[in-house]
Design a protein around this motif. Structure first.
Motif, mmCIF file in Angstrom:
data_model
loop_
_atom_site.group_PDB
_atom_site.id
_atom_site.type_symbol
_atom_site.label_atom_id
_atom_site.label_comp_id
_atom_site.label_asym_id
_atom_site.label_seq_id
_atom_site.Cartn_x
_atom_site.Cartn_y
_atom_site.Cartn_z
ATOM 1 N N LEU A 128 40.149 47.021 49.720
ATOM 2 C CA LEU A 128 38.804 46.970 49.143
ATOM 3 C C LEU A 128 37.971 45.897 49.833
ATOM 4 N N ALA A 129 38.575 44.734 50.079
ATOM 5 C CA ALA A 129 37.863 43.670 50.781
ATOM 6 C C ALA A 129 37.487 44.111 52.188
ATOM 7 N N GLY A 130 38.359 44.886 52.823
ATOM 8 C CA GLY A 130 38.066 45.381 54.158
ATOM 9 C C GLY A 130 36.903 46.359 54.166
ATOM 10 N N TYR A 131 36.854 47.248 53.180
ATOM 11 C CA TYR A 131 35.759 48.217 53.104
ATOM 12 C C TYR A 131 34.424 47.519 52.839
ATOM 13 N N SER A 162 39.601 43.793 35.984
ATOM 14 C CA SER A 162 38.159 43.557 36.074
ATOM 15 C C SER A 162 37.730 43.345 37.517
ATOM 16 N N ARG A 163 38.532 42.634 38.283
ATOM 17 C CA ARG A 163 38.213 42.391 39.689
ATOM 18 C C ARG A 163 38.158 43.714 40.455
ATOM 19 N N PHE A 164 39.103 44.603 40.170
ATOM 20 C CA PHE A 164 39.165 45.911 40.828
ATOM 21 C C PHE A 164 37.909 46.733 40.534
ATOM 22 N N VAL A 165 37.538 46.813 39.267
ATOM 23 C CA VAL A 165 36.356 47.593 38.876
ATOM 24 C C VAL A 165 35.099 47.010 39.508
ATOM 25 N N ALA A 199 36.637 37.072 38.627
ATOM 26 C CA ALA A 199 36.950 37.835 37.408
ATOM 27 C C ALA A 199 38.235 37.327 36.765
ATOM 28 N N ALA A 200 38.297 37.438 35.441
ATOM 29 C CA ALA A 200 39.421 36.870 34.690
ATOM 30 C C ALA A 200 40.715 37.657 34.875
ATOM 31 N N ARG A 238 40.792 54.165 39.111
ATOM 32 C CA ARG A 238 39.639 53.877 38.257
ATOM 33 C C ARG A 238 39.554 54.871 37.108
ATOM 34 N N HIS A 239 39.905 56.124 37.337
ATOM 35 C CA HIS A 239 39.906 57.108 36.247
ATOM 36 C C HIS A 239 40.801 56.634 35.109
ATOM 37 N N ASN A 240 41.986 56.189 35.441
ATOM 38 C CA ASN A 240 42.931 55.770 34.411
ATOM 39 C C ASN A 240 42.512 54.475 33.726
ATOM 40 N N ILE A 241 41.798 53.611 34.452
ATOM 41 C CA ILE A 241 41.314 52.365 33.846
ATOM 42 C C ILE A 241 40.138 52.636 32.919
#
Length: 350
Positions: A313-316, A223-226, A218-219, A287-290
């Motif tokens: 996140l990668a661990g989950y 975006s990567r987080f979402v 992702a750029a 995510r709510h705020n994004i």
């Protein structure tokens, strides 16, 4: 070269050897990257060994000499890619199933690009495993390039070899829509990965790994987080949309070692997604705020906090994918049984 000789002689009926360039990788010696997929360092292969009879630069010269030529091959010729450029890249070698007659006499340039895109997608499934096992979503500078994309040319190219005729052809065109430009990529010397199995769970894993790769490419970090959260929702229930309130409980069963860690993961997901309104009316969930407030992750967390977020996140996602890989030849019910057993181990009632 023995490895190339093995590849040239091991194709099944209806399959052809394909070589695709790949950038942003280091390969010191020709070697197997995965079952059926070999990697060759730049300039380790010679065009003569594959008897290359057609490539874009030559086709363009022939068209100029004759004053015309086949339109569909001519569009590949317009890229101007020459043999030193192609063989000066690291190359991935593998077999693809294709209609050779349709390749030699394509109905359109787009038909050629479809064949090239299909070959790229096939070997990208192996590179998805490489990205998952060897790359970090908080450090995209180490990601390898897309298979087929020829260095900085902006074009994708592929060589297709027919053992029956002992000749090969290079086609090229615009297939990839973007490429990474930061960092130097990945050292693949001595690296081997296991391909994903072919069961129902294996198909889910392959798609999950593709989503993981797309998130890493992702750029922006936002975006990567979402996209990482979307991957987690997919892994929770690939069959239908599942709200995060349910998805996080399913994914936590893969990641948690005990009940205390399970509860901590659920609390972390409240921070990562939506915490609900506090006494002052604010919702500090990321995510709510994004999504609802138009903010950027880069503004909501410091660089060190973002690195820790992506590590979690990668661990989950990784815990779920690794559990699924152990059942990749089975049906989805095997994953459900695994989650039920984890729930019992964690002392959950539902």
């Amino acid at each position: 070269m023995q490895l190339l000789h093995d590849l040239m002689g091991s194709g099944e009926a209806g399959k052809r050897l394909c070589l695709l360039p790949i950038s942003r990788v280091l390969a010191e010696e020709p070697a197997w990257l995965s079952e059926g997929v070999a990697i060759f360092p730049p300039e380790s292969l010679a065009p003569q060994a594959l008897r290359v009879v057609s490539w874009p630069s030559r086709e363009m010269q022939e068209m100029l000499r004759r004053g015309g030529g086949d339109l569909h091959w001519g569009k590949s010729a317009a890229t101007g890619i020459d043999l030193p450029e192609f063989f000066g890249s690291a190359l991935l070698g593998f077999h693809v199933r294709m209609d050779w007659k349709a390749f030699l006499r394509p109905s359109s340039h787009e038909a050629h690009l479809d064949m090239l895109a299909a070959a790229m997608a096939e070997v990208e499934s192996v590179l998805d495993v490489v990205r998952f096992e060897m790359c970090n979503p908080w450090l995209p500078q180490t990601l390898p390039g897309r298979a087929g994309l020829l260095n900085d040319s902006g074009f994708c190219a592929g060589l297709f070899y027919s053992a029956e005729d002992h000749e090969s052809y290079i086609i090229a065109g615009q297939v990839a829509t973007h490429q990474l430009i930061c960092g130097i990529g990945l050292d693949l010397s001595g690296v081997t990965v296991e391909p994903v199995g072919s069961g129902e769970v294996g198909s889910i894993v392959r798609h999950g790994l593709r989503l993981y790769s797309e998130a890493m490419e992702a750029a922006t970090e936002t975006s990567r987080f979402v996209q990482m959260l979307s991957l987690i929702e997919f892994l929770a229930d690939p069959g239908e949309f599942t709200k995060m309130a349910t998805a996080k409980r399913l994914i936590a069963r893969h990641a948690a070692r005990d009940r205390a860690e399970y509860d901590a993961i659920l609390e972390d997901f409240r921070y990562l997604t939506s915490e609900g309104k506090t006494a002052d009316g604010a919702n500090r969930g990321l995510r709510h705020n994004i999504v609802h407030c138009g903010q950027r992750l880069e503004d909501l967390a410091t660089p060190e906090e973002r690195k820790a977020i992506f590590r979690r996140l990668a661990g989950y996602a990784g815990a779920a994918l690794e559990d699924m890989r152990r059942h990749e030849h089975e049906e989805w019910e095997a994953v459900e049984r695994l989650r039920d057993a984890a729930g019992t181990r964690l002392g959950l009632t539902a």
